[in-house]
Design an enzyme around this catalytic site. Structure first.
Site, PDB file in Angstrom:
ATOM      1  N   ASN A   1      77.501  54.854 -34.157  1.00  0.00           N
ATOM      2  CA  ASN A   1      78.369  53.489 -34.240  1.00  0.00           C
ATOM      3  C   ASN A   1      77.315  52.352 -33.490  1.00  0.00           C
ATOM      4  O   ASN A   1      77.558  51.295 -34.213  1.00  0.00           O
ATOM      5  CB  ASN A   1      79.470  53.442 -33.337  1.00  0.00           C
TER       6      ASN A   1
ATOM      7  N   HIS B   1      93.686  53.953 -28.067  1.00  0.00           N
ATOM      8  CA  HIS B   1      93.875  54.578 -29.222  1.00  0.00           C
ATOM      9  C   HIS B   1      95.040  55.466 -29.648  1.00  0.00           C
ATOM     10  O   HIS B   1      95.098  56.389 -30.468  1.00  0.00           O
ATOM     11  CB  HIS B   1      92.630  55.311 -29.893  1.00  0.00           C
TER      12      HIS B   1
ATOM     13  N   LYS C   1      80.414  53.907 -23.036  1.00  0.00           N
ATOM     14  CA  LYS C   1      79.661  54.775 -23.819  1.00  0.00           C
ATOM     15  C   LYS C   1      78.550  54.185 -24.341  1.00  0.00           C
ATOM     16  O   LYS C   1      77.238  54.616 -24.602  1.00  0.00           O
ATOM     17  CB  LYS C   1      80.515  54.940 -25.001  1.00  0.00           C
TER      18      LYS C   1
END
Length: 448
Positions: A143, A190, A120
């Site tokens: 981010n 995650h 990403k």
């Protein structure tokens, strides 16, 4: 929503840090009645900022009384939905956003969004660099930039906002609609947050939920889960692949987008097979913006990637050097090794976690010499010798880099891709990568 729509609305901002503080600032400026809640103790700087904003605050707990009269919750992406406060909010049907959704409602700018388990950051950064070559204003958010709301509230109406989106952020999306989006890949990650792979995948798929036939969705043709999930997308779906025929592809080493040859893959500054996929995705995302081909080629020949992610450091004594310190597991290193056609001097090893190294063998076809360091260094050397590949074991990074130059020759690749965590010798993978770069510059002299 117009800024005036927030006047007197009661909003609970859950979590501080960058995104929470940015959301609180915007909402106060817009006239909302804001309460900020953090289950911990915010930094002194954040507390001072909130004091100056004049908002109500509750720290150290999440009392359910905070929900009284609340019309919206804007939460930090990392806060799990399982906490009692959010579970009760869901029962009461109070909308729960992340600040990216807030940013989407604050601007008329167009969004280019990227998600996936890997790649990403590199893809988002490359898309931003490419879009800077055209005439419209372009901003980087999320981010790897500034909080989305900070960018969105100042963005020009004709601007483009490029954003990297995690599954955590995507779960708080409701109306968010990018005009161009990429779903790069999916692998187990995650799961402590999402519960299972299917829930994680569904969160990622929210990136295209509101897209329509006028929008562009870029997907990985070689990822079965991505392809299955994106079958339901209403957007124009364009596939990329470095292995098989697709809209964005490689034919006889030439990168081709649609019917347009871009440049030979060998001329990319980025290394690693996964980065070739990232390039294909990025080029497909930006194709509608009509960037001049020469400008695209110039970016691709000079963009060395994001620090510590198969980052091109330069050419030293005829050797091309790459820093992939962030590769802390087999999957990341397999992708890096598979992306080169020239002989590789592979620096690897780090914290011993007992991982099975044999899956790496398939991607070691170009490895000429293995330099093992750290706790797992001897195991990597043994793996190499079993495959009839020369190996050297050293105790530290300076010795590893010196060995790499000693056993290599002009035209070789020197690649740090540890396939191990850094904590046996370093606090972080960044520290390890920075030490590698310093050692290369000390031993190899000036980069070409």
């Amino acid at each position: 929503m117009k800024k005036s729509d927030w006047v007197n609305k009661k909003v609970l901002v859950l979590g501080t840090a960058k995104s929470g503080i940015a959301a609180a600032k915007y909402l106060v400026e817009a006239g909302a009645d804001v309460t900020v809640n953090d289950g911990g103790t915010p930094s002194g700087t954040d507390q001072d900022t909130l004091l100056k904003l004049g908002v109500k605050t509750t720290f150290g707990e999440h009392p359910l009384t905070l929900l009284e009269g609340v019309e919206l919750i804007v939460k930090n992406p990392g806060i799990p939905y399982q906490i009692p406060l959010l579970q009760e909010a869901l029962v009461r049907q109070i909308p729960i956003w992340t600040e990216v959704e807030l940013g989407y409602h604050a601007t008329n700018a167009q969004w280019v969004a990227i998600t996936g388990s890997n790649g990403k950051t590199t893809t988002t950064t490359l898309v931003h660099e490419l879009l800077k070559q055209q005439t419209r204003p372009v901003h980087l958010a999320g981010n790897i930039g500034f909080p989305a709301i900070e960018i969105a509230k100042e963005a020009e109406d004709d601007a483009i906002i490029v954003i990297e989106l995690s599954s955590f952020q995507l779960m708080g999306m409701h109306a968010f609609k990018p005009m161009s989006a990429a779903f790069l890949n999916l692998s187990a990650a995650h799961l402590d947050y999402h519960g299972d792979l299917e829930s994680y995948a569904e969160a990622k798929a929210r990136i295209f939920r509101n897209m329509d036939a006028n929008d562009r969705l870029v997907v990985n043709a070689d990822d079965d889960v991505v392809m299955r999930l994106s079958d339901q997308a209403k957007a124009e779906r364009l596939r990329f692949s470095r292995k098989s025929p697709a809209y964005a592809r490689v034919e006889q080493d030439m990168i081709i987008i649609g019917e347009t040859p871009i440049l030979p893959a060998a001329e990319l500054a980025l290394g690693g097979g996964h980065n070739l996929e990232n390039v294909l995705a990025a080029l497909t995302l930006v194709e509608p913006f009509n960037i001049p081909l020469q400008a695209v080629q110039d970016v691709l020949r000079t963009f060395g990637g994001v620090a510590h992610r198969t980052e091109y450091i330069g050419e030293f004594k005829g050797r091309k050097v790459y820093n992939d310190s962030k590769a802390t597991n087999n999957v990341a290193t397999e992708a890096a090794l598979s992306g080169f056609k020239d002989p590789i001097i592979w620096l690897c090893g780090g914290l011993e976690r007992g991982a099975d190294l044999t899956p790496l063998v398939e991607s070691m076809t170009q490895v000429k010499h293995v330099v093992g360091l750290g706790e797992t260094g001897p195991r990597f050397a043994e793996l190499a010798r079993q495959e009839k590949i020369d190996a050297t074991v050293v105790s530290d990074m300076a010795q590893a880099v010196q060995a790499a130059f000693d056993v290599s020759q002009a035209g070789d690749i020197i690649l740090l891709s540890p396939a191990s965590a850094s904590w046996d010798q370093y606090k972080t993978y960044e520290e390890r990568g920075e030490h590698f770069v310093r050692a290369v510059e000390s031993i190899g002299g000036d980069a070409k």
